[in-house]
Design a protein around this motif. Structure first.
Motif, mmCIF file in Angstrom:
data_model
loop_
_atom_site.group_PDB
_atom_site.id
_atom_site.type_symbol
_atom_site.label_atom_id
_atom_site.label_comp_id
_atom_site.label_asym_id
_atom_site.label_seq_id
_atom_site.Cartn_x
_atom_site.Cartn_y
_atom_site.Cartn_z
ATOM 1 N N UNK A 301 0.854 -1.195 0.000
ATOM 2 C CA UNK A 301 0.000 0.000 0.000
ATOM 3 C C UNK A 301 0.889 1.244 0.000
ATOM 4 N N UNK A 302 0.610 2.177 -0.887
ATOM 5 C CA UNK A 302 1.464 3.356 -1.046
ATOM 6 C C UNK A 302 1.625 4.172 0.218
ATOM 7 N N UNK A 303 0.535 4.334 0.970
ATOM 8 C CA UNK A 303 0.619 5.170 2.167
ATOM 9 C C UNK A 303 1.534 4.529 3.209
ATOM 10 N N UNK A 304 1.483 3.209 3.324
ATOM 11 C CA UNK A 304 2.346 2.518 4.291
ATOM 12 C C UNK A 304 3.802 2.614 3.854
ATOM 13 N N UNK A 305 4.043 2.475 2.557
ATOM 14 C CA UNK A 305 5.411 2.626 2.052
ATOM 15 C C UNK A 305 5.957 4.020 2.346
ATOM 16 N N UNK A 306 5.103 5.033 2.226
ATOM 17 C CA UNK A 306 5.536 6.407 2.524
ATOM 18 C C UNK A 306 5.888 6.556 3.994
ATOM 19 N N UNK A 307 5.073 5.962 4.880
ATOM 20 C CA UNK A 307 5.367 6.045 6.310
ATOM 21 C C UNK A 307 6.713 5.407 6.622
ATOM 22 N N UNK A 308 6.978 4.253 6.039
ATOM 23 C CA UNK A 308 8.228 3.540 6.309
ATOM 24 C C UNK A 308 9.420 4.331 5.783
ATOM 25 N N UNK A 309 9.300 4.837 4.563
ATOM 26 C CA UNK A 309 10.407 5.608 3.975
ATOM 27 C C UNK A 309 10.684 6.873 4.780
ATOM 28 N N UNK A 353 7.708 10.240 18.352
ATOM 29 C CA UNK A 353 6.272 10.098 18.611
ATOM 30 C C UNK A 353 5.524 9.886 17.301
ATOM 31 N N UNK A 354 5.884 10.632 16.275
ATOM 32 C CA UNK A 354 5.217 10.501 14.975
ATOM 33 C C UNK A 354 5.476 9.121 14.367
ATOM 34 N N UNK A 355 6.712 8.634 14.448
ATOM 35 C CA UNK A 355 7.037 7.305 13.911
ATOM 36 C C UNK A 355 6.266 6.224 14.663
ATOM 37 N N UNK A 356 6.232 6.327 15.983
ATOM 38 C CA UNK A 356 5.485 5.356 16.778
ATOM 39 C C UNK A 356 3.999 5.404 16.455
ATOM 40 N N UNK A 357 3.495 6.593 16.223
ATOM 41 C CA UNK A 357 2.078 6.745 15.894
ATOM 42 C C UNK A 357 1.743 6.032 14.592
ATOM 43 N N UNK A 358 2.626 6.140 13.595
ATOM 44 C CA UNK A 358 2.410 5.441 12.323
ATOM 45 C C UNK A 358 2.493 3.927 12.527
ATOM 46 N N UNK A 359 3.431 3.490 13.377
ATOM 47 C CA UNK A 359 3.554 2.056 13.646
ATOM 48 C C UNK A 359 2.295 1.518 14.322
ATOM 49 N N UNK A 360 1.746 2.293 15.254
ATOM 50 C CA UNK A 360 0.479 1.918 15.879
ATOM 51 C C UNK A 360 -0.605 1.770 14.816
ATOM 52 N N UNK A 376 3.006 1.552 24.845
ATOM 53 C CA UNK A 376 3.825 1.961 25.989
ATOM 54 C C UNK A 376 5.035 2.773 25.538
ATOM 55 N N UNK A 377 5.618 2.402 24.397
ATOM 56 C CA UNK A 377 6.718 3.192 23.847
ATOM 57 C C UNK A 377 6.235 4.589 23.486
ATOM 58 N N UNK A 378 5.047 4.683 22.905
ATOM 59 C CA UNK A 378 4.489 5.997 22.527
ATOM 60 C C UNK A 378 4.317 6.867 23.772
ATOM 61 N N UNK A 379 3.764 6.293 24.834
ATOM 62 C CA UNK A 379 3.551 7.067 26.065
ATOM 63 C C UNK A 379 4.882 7.575 26.616
ATOM 64 N N UNK A 380 5.904 6.726 26.569
ATOM 65 C CA UNK A 380 7.217 7.147 27.055
ATOM 66 C C UNK A 380 7.823 8.250 26.212
ATOM 67 N N UNK A 381 7.726 8.107 24.887
ATOM 68 C CA UNK A 381 8.298 9.121 23.996
ATOM 69 C C UNK A 381 7.549 10.443 24.123
ATOM 70 N N UNK A 382 6.230 10.372 24.213
ATOM 71 C CA UNK A 382 5.436 11.609 24.343
ATOM 72 C C UNK A 382 5.760 12.329 25.653
ATOM 73 N N UNK A 383 6.020 11.583 26.701
ATOM 74 C CA UNK A 383 6.365 12.187 27.984
ATOM 75 C C UNK A 383 7.682 12.945 27.903
ATOM 76 N N UNK A 384 8.588 12.492 27.033
ATOM 77 C CA UNK A 384 9.889 13.156 26.917
ATOM 78 C C UNK A 384 9.795 14.499 26.204
#
Length: 407
Positions: A301-309, A353-360, A376-384
């Motif tokens: 899927x193009x959108x997923x490829x864009x997120x990964x790149x 946070x943005x990368x983790x959000x896309x992974x979610x 849990x990783x997202x919560x930790x990164x957002x707290x930082x």
């Protein structure tokens, strides 16, 4: 320009990567299972003690501390890629290597500013991983992004005793719920009338069992209690008396000590954040390759490829900036690297946070569940984006430095 790691870094990287594969990743599920079976959610799972023993046996211990008398004697540039690796499992790997906050910062403070007596009593058992500690700075009643607002009082005893008396309320004191947290480094005001607002504060050591110190409750972070990290507590100091010898350095030095402590802490967080982003990219790619929607794999899927790149480009950019910052800290000192420290503190949590959000998003419902580490990783990164000074404080300071060039 030479971007290669030196021989010692490469050797430690190889050993640490093997340690992660053989010991840390398999222990993640075990640690959570042991917590559910424990009589208290704040007890340290037995598997963590096993990891610590194995890390010590392999010489992967106290890697964060540049002072070779106490730590591994690594430079910031040597430690950066190692911290990144531990960031892939941020709740287990740092504590396994005795490189977990807030102990790291507290050990640095004691190594730099502690008396011989303080080092003997507190630094040595912290270095050995025998106890844990907490750093009590943030307060609920004031905007703690401005450390000069702190209201906790540290006053000399009026009865003539060679003691200080503490009164105040702190919260989000990381590690304080762990029963093995035996000492607090507390920031408070010894001279609120001092005309220099940066000389009003001092730091003092308070043993956990001191009368008047109450660990009142656990604070959640986006609903997580962070049991493996030791939690985050609200702590009350009610006429807490400690010997005057517990004062760190001298009265009025608290603000300067805090700045010395937070500089390395900020870059360590950013190093680990890059490891968190790498874990997110790996999980995103595996999920995308294994799931099918609307007749083709998510990976097609193009959108997923864009997120990964985009995630890969972002991580490579951030890593270079973090490594440059580490190199500057080693060559010109923390003050000389001030702009870069602020830059990575602003840029890294936001981007991760943005990368983790896309992974979610790629994981769908699984992404927000306990079956994957992403939420849990997202919560930790957002707290930082708040910890060690919120983004806006660093933006304000960085902008002022840039504007000075044009005045």
């Amino acid at each position: 320009m030479d971007f290669a790691f030196d021989a010692r870094t490469e050797e430690l990287r190889a050993r640490l990567l093997a340690f992660m594969d053989e010991h840390v990743y398999p222990a993640e599920a075990v640690a959570h299972e042991q917590l559910t079976l424990s009589s208290s959610p704040w007890d340290t799972p037995a598997v963590i003690e096993d990891l610590k023993a194995e890390a010590r046996r392999q010489g992967l211990w106290n890697l964060f501390l540049p002072d070779s008398e106490y730590g591994a004697g690594l430079t910031n540039l040597q430690y950066a890629p190692l911290a990144e690796i531990t960031g892939r499992s941020p709740h287990l790997a740092p504590v396994a290597l005795n490189c977990a906050a807030p102990d790291t910062g507290n050990m640095e403070v004691l190594a730099l500013f502690g008396s011989d007596e303080q080092k003997k009593q507190w630094l040595e058992p912290l270095l050995a991983g025998e106890i844990r500690s907490a750093f009590a700075m943030t307060e609920p009643a004031v905007a703690s992004s401005d450390a000069t607002n702190i209201e906790t009082r540290i006053e000399q005893a009026a009865d003539g005793g060679d003691e200080y008396i503490l009164n105040g309320r702190k919260w989000y004191i990381s590690g304080a719920m762990n029963p093995n947290c035996k000492v607090f480094i507390v920031m408070g005001k010894t001279d609120p009338a001092c005309p220099d607002i940066r000389r009003q504060q001092s730091m003092i050591l308070v043993p956990r069992n001191t009368p008047g110190l109450e660990v009142r409750r656990a604070m959640t972070v986006y609903g997580y209690e962070d049991h493996l990290h030791g939690g985050h507590a609200e702590v009350i100091f009610d006429d807490v008396r400690v010997p005057a010898s517990n004062l760190i350095s001298e009265e009025g030095s608290g603000f300067a000590i805090a700045q010395a402590r937070l500089g390395p802490g900020r870059i360590h967080h950013c190093m680990r954040l890059i490891g968190m982003a790498e874990r997110a990219i790996e999980l995103m790619c595996r999920r995308a390759a294994s799931r099918t929607a609307f007749g083709k794999a998510l990976a097609q899927q193009g959108v997923v490829q864009s997120w990964i790149a985009d995630a890969r480009v972002t991580v490579e950019q951030l890593r270079l900036l973090v490594l440059k910052t580490a190199w500057l800290m080693d060559t010109v000192g923390n003050k000389g690297a001030h702009t870069e420290i602020q830059a990575i503190k602003i840029a890294t949590p936001r981007a991760v946070v943005d990368i983790l959000d896309r992974a979610v998003q790629v994981h769908g419902a699984g992404g927000v569940s306990q079956d994957f580490p992403l939420a849990e990783l997202w919560a930790g990164a957002r707290t930082l984006m708040l910890a060690d000074g919120p983004d806006e404080v660093h933006q304000r300071s960085l902008a002022r430095q840039e504007l000075k060039k044009y005045r």
